[in-house]
Design a protein around this motif. Structure first.
Motif, PDB file in Angstrom:
ATOM      1  N   ILE A  31       0.835  -1.193   0.000  1.00 50.02           N
ATOM      2  CA  ILE A  31       0.000   0.000   0.000  1.00 50.02           C
ATOM      3  C   ILE A  31       0.874   1.250   0.000  1.00 50.02           C
ATOM      4  O   ILE A  31       1.813   1.365   0.784  1.00 50.02           O
ATOM      5  N   THR A  35      -1.395   7.611  -1.072  1.00 46.27           N
ATOM      6  CA  THR A  35      -2.730   7.493  -1.673  1.00 46.27           C
ATOM      7  C   THR A  35      -3.657   6.563  -0.895  1.00 46.27           C
ATOM      8  O   THR A  35      -4.865   6.636  -1.053  1.00 46.27           O
ATOM      9  N   GLY A  36      -3.099   5.655  -0.094  1.00 46.08           N
ATOM     10  CA  GLY A  36      -3.909   4.671   0.613  1.00 46.08           C
ATOM     11  C   GLY A  36      -4.359   3.532  -0.279  1.00 46.08           C
ATOM     12  O   GLY A  36      -5.242   2.762   0.084  1.00 46.08           O
ATOM     13  N   LEU A  37      -3.763   3.419  -1.456  1.00 45.80           N
ATOM     14  CA  LEU A  37      -4.114   2.385  -2.437  1.00 45.80           C
ATOM     15  C   LEU A  37      -2.864   1.614  -2.844  1.00 45.80           C
ATOM     16  O   LEU A  37      -1.748   2.112  -2.685  1.00 45.80           O
ATOM     17  N   PRO A  38      -3.041   0.421  -3.396  1.00 46.30           N
ATOM     18  CA  PRO A  38      -1.875  -0.272  -3.949  1.00 46.30           C
ATOM     19  C   PRO A  38      -1.277   0.531  -5.099  1.00 46.30           C
ATOM     20  O   PRO A  38      -2.009   1.211  -5.827  1.00 46.30           O
ATOM     21  N   PHE A  41      -3.014   1.506  -8.794  1.00 45.56           N
ATOM     22  CA  PHE A  41      -4.468   1.608  -8.770  1.00 45.56           C
ATOM     23  C   PHE A  41      -4.859   3.072  -8.685  1.00 45.56           C
ATOM     24  O   PHE A  41      -4.237   3.856  -7.986  1.00 45.56           O
ATOM     25  N   SER A  42      -5.927   3.444  -9.391  1.00 44.24           N
ATOM     26  CA  SER A  42      -6.450   4.802  -9.290  1.00 44.24           C
ATOM     27  C   SER A  42      -7.601   4.799  -8.294  1.00 44.24           C
ATOM     28  O   SER A  42      -8.085   3.747  -7.883  1.00 44.24           O
ATOM     29  N   VAL A  43      -8.074   5.968  -7.916  1.00 41.01           N
ATOM     30  CA  VAL A  43      -9.191   6.054  -6.978  1.00 41.01           C
ATOM     31  C   VAL A  43     -10.482   5.507  -7.579  1.00 41.01           C
ATOM     32  O   VAL A  43     -11.414   5.178  -6.847  1.00 41.01           O
ATOM     33  N   GLY A  45     -10.507   2.718  -9.242  1.00 40.59           N
ATOM     34  CA  GLY A  45     -10.345   1.274  -9.304  1.00 40.59           C
ATOM     35  C   GLY A  45      -9.743   0.767 -10.589  1.00 40.59           C
ATOM     36  O   GLY A  45      -9.690  -0.434 -10.812  1.00 40.59           O
ATOM     37  N   SER A  58       5.954   2.449  -0.663  1.00 39.14           N
ATOM     38  CA  SER A  58       4.879   1.571  -0.217  1.00 39.14           C
ATOM     39  C   SER A  58       5.359   0.582   0.845  1.00 39.14           C
ATOM     40  O   SER A  58       6.522   0.213   0.882  1.00 39.14           O
TER      41      SER A  58
END
Length: 93
Positions: A31, A35-38, A41-43, A45, A58
């Protein structure tokens, strides 16, 4: 002599509950803390090429057994065959 297992306490990436886990056996996700995402990946999805700096910053975040079980249950439900309906008009008397 009994083998002592190393355990750590951390927060689940999905439900944010604290749980104890064996770092060698727990499922983790990479993560990006910015961004809090892998990475990649975009917000929305969608996938995009992961930037090297995003991968470098990450960290691995653990997933609790409850969330993992729910994810596996969801995956199984998505792979289930579509429901089969009786033919119309009904056959027989």
């Amino acid at each position: 002599m009994s083998e002592k297992r190393d355990t750590e306490t951390g927060r689940c990436f999905v439900c944010k509950r604290e749980f104890s886990y064996d770092p060698k056996e727990v499922t983790t996700f990479l993560i990006d803390p910015e961004t809090g995402l892998p990475p990649g990946f975009s917000v929305l999805g969608t996938l995009r090429p992961a930037k090297p700096e995003a991968v470098a910053r990450s960290t691995d975040q653990p997933l609790c057994p409850g969330c993992q079980a729910r994810a596996e249950q969801y995956a199984e439900a998505m792979e289930a065959p579509p429901p089969r309906w009786e033919s119309w008009p009904p056959t027989g008397q």
